[in-house]
Design an enzyme around this catalytic site. Structure first.
Site, PDB file in Angstrom:
ATOM      1  N   ASN A 188       2.001  -4.276 -12.324  1.00 13.90           N
ATOM      2  CA  ASN A 188       2.018  -4.397 -10.814  1.00 13.90           C
ATOM      3  C   ASN A 188       1.965  -3.058 -10.033  1.00 13.90           C
ATOM      4  O   ASN A 188       2.568  -2.178 -10.482  1.00 13.90           O
ATOM      5  CB  ASN A 188       2.932  -5.540 -10.188  1.00 13.90           C
ATOM      6  CG  ASN A 188       2.529  -6.077  -8.919  1.00 13.90           C
ATOM      7  OD1 ASN A 188       1.565  -5.631  -8.321  1.00 13.90           O
ATOM      8  ND2 ASN A 188       3.281  -7.303  -8.525  1.00 13.90           N
ATOM      9  N   PHE A 189       1.669  -3.178  -8.857  1.00 11.74           N
ATOM     10  CA  PHE A 189       1.893  -1.896  -7.886  1.00 11.74           C
ATOM     11  C   PHE A 189       1.095  -0.675  -8.287  1.00 11.74           C
ATOM     12  O   PHE A 189       1.424   0.505  -8.152  1.00 11.74           O
ATOM     13  CB  PHE A 189       3.427  -1.492  -7.635  1.00 11.74           C
ATOM     14  CG  PHE A 189       4.075  -2.747  -7.203  1.00 11.74           C
ATOM     15  CD1 PHE A 189       5.190  -3.277  -8.262  1.00 11.74           C
ATOM     16  CD2 PHE A 189       3.922  -3.341  -6.042  1.00 11.74           C
ATOM     17  CE1 PHE A 189       5.933  -4.361  -7.682  1.00 11.74           C
ATOM     18  CE2 PHE A 189       4.587  -4.650  -5.739  1.00 11.74           C
ATOM     19  CZ  PHE A 189       5.886  -4.815  -6.540  1.00 11.74           C
ATOM     20  N   LEU A 190      -0.251  -0.980  -8.858  1.00 12.40           N
ATOM     21  CA  LEU A 190      -1.000   0.134  -9.048  1.00 12.40           C
ATOM     22  C   LEU A 190      -1.620   0.715  -7.837  1.00 12.40           C
ATOM     23  O   LEU A 190      -2.098  -0.144  -7.139  1.00 12.40           O
ATOM     24  CB  LEU A 190      -2.285  -0.232  -9.931  1.00 12.40           C
ATOM     25  CG  LEU A 190      -3.456   0.809 -10.013  1.00 12.40           C
ATOM     26  CD1 LEU A 190      -3.035   1.986 -10.796  1.00 12.40           C
ATOM     27  CD2 LEU A 190      -4.450   0.084 -10.931  1.00 12.40           C
ATOM     28  N   CYS A 191      -1.034   2.046  -7.590  1.00 15.51           N
ATOM     29  CA  CYS A 191      -1.449   2.844  -6.172  1.00 15.51           C
ATOM     30  C   CYS A 191      -2.012   4.082  -6.512  1.00 15.51           C
ATOM     31  O   CYS A 191      -1.162   4.810  -7.350  1.00 15.51           O
ATOM     32  CB  CYS A 191      -0.374   2.548  -5.440  1.00 15.51           C
ATOM     33  SG  CYS A 191      -0.805   3.143  -3.584  1.00 15.51           S
ATOM     34  N   VAL A 192      -3.217   4.370  -6.033  1.00 18.83           N
ATOM     35  CA  VAL A 192      -3.414   6.025  -5.992  1.00 18.83           C
ATOM     36  C   VAL A 192      -3.634   6.310  -4.393  1.00 18.83           C
ATOM     37  O   VAL A 192      -4.539   5.539  -3.722  1.00 18.83           O
ATOM     38  CB  VAL A 192      -5.034   5.971  -6.664  1.00 18.83           C
ATOM     39  CG1 VAL A 192      -5.436   7.366  -6.468  1.00 18.83           C
ATOM     40  CG2 VAL A 192      -4.793   5.764  -8.478  1.00 18.83           C
ATOM     41  N   LYS A 205     -11.438   9.761  -8.408  1.00 17.36           N
ATOM     42  CA  LYS A 205     -11.396  10.939  -9.420  1.00 17.36           C
ATOM     43  C   LYS A 205     -10.932  10.190 -10.818  1.00 17.36           C
ATOM     44  O   LYS A 205     -10.561  10.857 -11.537  1.00 17.36           O
ATOM     45  CB  LYS A 205     -10.060  11.624  -9.155  1.00 17.36           C
ATOM     46  CG  LYS A 205     -10.258  12.635  -7.626  1.00 17.36           C
ATOM     47  CD  LYS A 205      -9.229  13.459  -7.362  1.00 17.36           C
ATOM     48  CE  LYS A 205      -9.463  14.202  -5.956  1.00 17.36           C
ATOM     49  NZ  LYS A 205     -10.511  15.321  -6.027  1.00 17.36           N
ATOM     50  N   ARG A 206     -11.226   8.914 -10.760  1.00 15.64           N
ATOM     51  CA  ARG A 206     -11.134   8.242 -12.321  1.00 15.64           C
ATOM     52  C   ARG A 206      -9.673   8.403 -12.636  1.00 15.64           C
ATOM     53  O   ARG A 206      -9.155   8.383 -13.828  1.00 15.64           O
ATOM     54  CB  ARG A 206     -11.892   9.086 -13.379  1.00 15.64           C
ATOM     55  CG  ARG A 206     -13.446   9.172 -12.980  1.00 15.64           C
ATOM     56  CD  ARG A 206     -14.102   7.636 -12.924  1.00 15.64           C
ATOM     57  NE  ARG A 206     -13.989   7.082 -14.288  1.00 15.64           N
ATOM     58  CZ  ARG A 206     -14.112   5.582 -14.370  1.00 15.64           C
ATOM     59  NH1 ARG A 206     -14.237   5.016 -13.476  1.00 15.64           N
ATOM     60  NH2 ARG A 206     -14.050   5.053 -15.498  1.00 15.64           N
ATOM     61  N   THR A 221      -3.110  -9.068 -12.136  1.00 10.20           N
ATOM     62  CA  THR A 221      -3.958  -9.744 -11.052  1.00 10.20           C
ATOM     63  C   THR A 221      -4.680  -8.592 -10.337  1.00 10.20           C
ATOM     64  O   THR A 221      -4.284  -7.487 -10.434  1.00 10.20           O
ATOM     65  CB  THR A 221      -3.202 -10.489 -10.078  1.00 10.20           C
ATOM     66  OG1 THR A 221      -2.404  -9.869  -9.437  1.00 10.20           O
ATOM     67  CG2 THR A 221      -2.492 -11.682 -10.959  1.00 10.20           C
ATOM     68  N   LEU A 248       3.884 -11.475  -8.132  1.00  7.95           N
ATOM     69  CA  LEU A 248       4.081 -10.803  -6.631  1.00  7.95           C
ATOM     70  C   LEU A 248       3.207 -10.250  -6.041  1.00  7.95           C
ATOM     71  O   LEU A 248       2.356  -9.716  -6.727  1.00  7.95           O
ATOM     72  CB  LEU A 248       5.295 -10.089  -6.802  1.00  7.95           C
ATOM     73  CG  LEU A 248       6.439 -10.594  -7.479  1.00  7.95           C
ATOM     74  CD1 LEU A 248       7.599  -9.774  -7.524  1.00  7.95           C
ATOM     75  CD2 LEU A 248       7.027 -11.649  -6.645  1.00  7.95           C
TER      76      LEU A 248
HETATM   77  C1  R64 Z   1      -2.580 -11.122  -0.255  1.00 11.26           C
HETATM   78  C2  R64 Z   1      -2.761 -12.500   0.216  1.00 11.26           C
HETATM   79  C3  R64 Z   1      -3.097 -12.719   1.624  1.00 11.26           C
HETATM   80  C4  R64 Z   1      -3.650 -12.065   2.467  1.00 11.26           C
HETATM   81  O1  R64 Z   1      -4.491 -10.800   2.204  1.00 11.26           O
HETATM   82  C5  R64 Z   1      -3.326 -12.190   3.887  1.00 11.26           C
HETATM   83  N1  R64 Z   1      -2.434 -13.234   4.218  1.00 11.26           N
HETATM   84  C6  R64 Z   1      -2.251 -13.044   5.613  1.00 11.26           C
HETATM   85  C7  R64 Z   1      -3.406 -12.154   6.198  1.00 11.26           C
HETATM   86  N2  R64 Z   1      -3.812 -11.561   5.111  1.00 11.26           N
HETATM   87  C8  R64 Z   1      -4.871 -10.615   5.292  1.00 11.26           C
HETATM   88  O2  R64 Z   1      -3.256 -14.092   1.684  1.00 11.26           O
HETATM   89  C9  R64 Z   1      -2.771 -14.526   0.668  1.00 11.26           C
HETATM   90  C10 R64 Z   1      -2.552 -16.005   0.085  1.00 11.26           C
HETATM   91  C11 R64 Z   1      -2.020 -16.251  -1.003  1.00 11.26           C
HETATM   92  C12 R64 Z   1      -1.576 -15.416  -1.830  1.00 11.26           C
HETATM   93  C13 R64 Z   1      -1.816 -14.007  -1.603  1.00 11.26           C
HETATM   94  O3  R64 Z   1      -1.409 -12.983  -2.515  1.00 11.26           O
HETATM   95  C14 R64 Z   1      -0.748 -13.301  -3.804  1.00 11.26           C
HETATM   96  C15 R64 Z   1      -0.093 -12.090  -4.060  1.00 11.26           C
HETATM   97  C16 R64 Z   1      -0.992 -10.909  -4.104  1.00 11.26           C
HETATM   98  N3  R64 Z   1      -0.252  -9.913  -4.797  1.00 11.26           N
HETATM   99  C17 R64 Z   1      -0.634  -8.507  -4.657  1.00 11.26           C
HETATM  100  C18 R64 Z   1      -2.087  -8.251  -4.558  1.00 11.26           C
HETATM  101  C19 R64 Z   1      -2.787  -8.185  -3.179  1.00 11.26           C
HETATM  102  C20 R64 Z   1      -4.167  -7.807  -3.300  1.00 11.26           C
HETATM  103  C21 R64 Z   1      -4.880  -7.850  -4.838  1.00 11.26           C
HETATM  104  N4  R64 Z   1      -4.116  -7.802  -5.731  1.00 11.26           N
HETATM  105  C22 R64 Z   1      -2.701  -8.201  -5.918  1.00 11.26           C
HETATM  106  C23 R64 Z   1      -2.335 -13.712  -0.416  1.00 11.26           C
END
Ligand code: R64
Length: 403
Positions: free
Chosen positions: A114-118, A125-126, A150, A403
């Site tokens: 989780n929390f992959l962030c660049v 930049k791969r 996810t 999460l």
């Molecule tokens: C993100 C998210 C949003 C929204 O984007 C959102 N809600 C209100 C306004 N917005 C724009 O809505 C959801 C509903 C169910 C589960 C969710 O997320 C489940 C958990 C997500 N894990 C983190 C993540 C986020 C994006 C891509 N991958 C992982 C979300």
């Protein structure tokens, strides 16, 4: 179904990280050091996932990271960062936590990524493939070969996909910030009235979960989770961590509370149901009035409503479960509203399709794809109807909540 790669041993895996280009260096983030936790907090709050129109950005709090990154069995070595050599600025991060998954009938010792962030300035930049290879190397060195992750984007072969859904709690604020729109056939007051919830919860015996409930709730939860094909198995320590968090710290500062867990204690003092949700606000970008969107995300729940039926998937058992979940989840929305949340988010996973429409959850425009690394599994239904409606109950077999 099963592992993709041949069985390997840790000593086959390099003990050296992959080389990094230019003035970048690998680091291991010590999240128990407030300064380094601050680096992660700032990196993600300025560079992590936004919605498509860049109106909102996830606002992970320090408490959220302490909860999500330090679950039982957590390893500092699995909090991987990239820093600029000269300035030591943190410009990329990825994390793994150990989990025990069950995929249909197989238990798979894995990690959740989780929390992959660049950093925004380092996109293209791969760096992402290099981050994934490095966290894989560090996890393999600990003799773990599988991972669950996810993504909102489509990558090769998801094992499941769920749809985002939202239940407005504070419709007028959601409308003010552009998250929700006024339908042509309704007025503002009609929309506010539509989503107004009762003042108090209605389930008899509903109360916050306490330490003394843990064993009983974990047993109820394990029985309930056996209905799904993709689940995380929690041992006692994990169950306590995920549902009671490190609550002592937030007792003093309620606004920093992350996890909310409730049980239903029936007349003879037994726990018949439980549910939980977590707080993960959004920063609202460029809005002069509102700075933050309070969001509650449905987490795990369990009920004994279907236990008395020989076939837990029979129409009678499903109807009993539907009725019970509608009452519970309406109370969850009320409690989320009381915790100053503006919207309650849920996926189409678990048995959510039973209550989404009756409780006025609307389909979102996002999808969450679930991926298993190095493990082949037949697709698991994520509860999505092919069209936007939830008209017929389409249960899902996804029992894991990321999460
Ligand atoms: C993100 C998210 C949003 C929204 O984007 C959102 N809600 C209100 C306004 N917005 C724009 O809505 C959801 C509903 C169910 C589960 C969710 O997320 C489940 C958990 C997500 N894990 C983190 C993540 C986020 C994006 C891509 N991958 C992982 C979300």
């Amino acid at each position: 179904e099963g592992p993709i790669d041949r069985k390997k041993t840790p000593d086959e895996i390099s003990d050296q990280p992959l080389p990094l280009l230019g003035d970048f260096e690998w680091c291991t983030v010590d999240v128990t050091d407030q300064k380094q936790l601050e680096d992660v907090f700032l990196l993600l709050n300025e560079n992590y996932v936004e919605d498509r129109d860049a109106t909102f950005r996830f606002k992970y709090t320090r408490e959220f990271f302490n909860w999500s990154l330090r679950s039982p069995g957590w390893k500092q070595d699995w909090h991987v960062g990239v820093r600029v050599g000269s300035t030591k600025k943190l410009v990329a991060f990825i994390s793994a936590i150990p989990v025990n998954l069950r995929v249909r009938d197989n238990t798979v010792r894995s990690v959740e990524i989780n929390f992959l962030c660049v950093h925004k300035q380092l996109r293209g930049k791969r760096l992402t493939p290099v981050m994934i290879k490095e966290i894989t190397r560090r996890v393999n060195r600990c003799d773990i070969w599988y991972a669950l992750y996810t993504s909102g984007t489509i990558l090769p072969s998801p094992v499941s996909v769920c749809r985002y859904t939202h239940r407005p709690l504070n419709w007028s604020k959601l409308h003010d910030v552009g998250f929700t729109h006024m339908p042509s056939h309704a007025t503002r007051n009609q929309m506010i009235a539509k989503y107004t919830l009762p003042k108090a919860t209605s389930t008899e015996g509903l109360r916050p979960m306490e330490e003394k409930d843990l064993d009983e709730v974990r047993l109820l939860f394990e029985k309930y989770q056996s209905r799904f094909d993709l689940v995380q198995n929690f041992d006692e320590a994990e169950f306590k961590h995920w549902f009671l968090g490190n609550d002592e710290k937030t007792a003093s500062n309620p606004s920093s509370k992350v996890i909310y867990s409730y049980v239903v204690e029936n007349q003879n003092g037994q726990i018949s149901d439980f549910f939980s949700f977590y707080s993960l606000p959004f920063t609202i970008l460029n809005n002069s009035v509102h700075k933050e969107l309070g969001i509650g995300y449905l987490f795990y729940y369990a009920s004994d409503a279907d236990l008395e039926y020989a076939d837990r998937f029979s129409p009678e058992a499903t109807a009993a479960l539907k009725e019970r979940l509608c009452g519970l989840m309406n109370d969850a929305c009320i409690l989320a509203r009381d915790a100053k949340m503006d919207v309650f988010n849920a996926l189409t996973s678990q048995d959510n399709a039973l209550f989404l429409e009756p409780l006025k959850f609307g389909p979102g425009d996002g999808f969450l794809n679930f991926y298993l690394f190095n493990y082949r599994a037949f697709p698991i239904t994520g509860g999505i109807k092919d069209d936007k409606s939830y008209d017929t109950v389409k249960r899902s077999n996804v029992g894991v909540v990321m999460l």
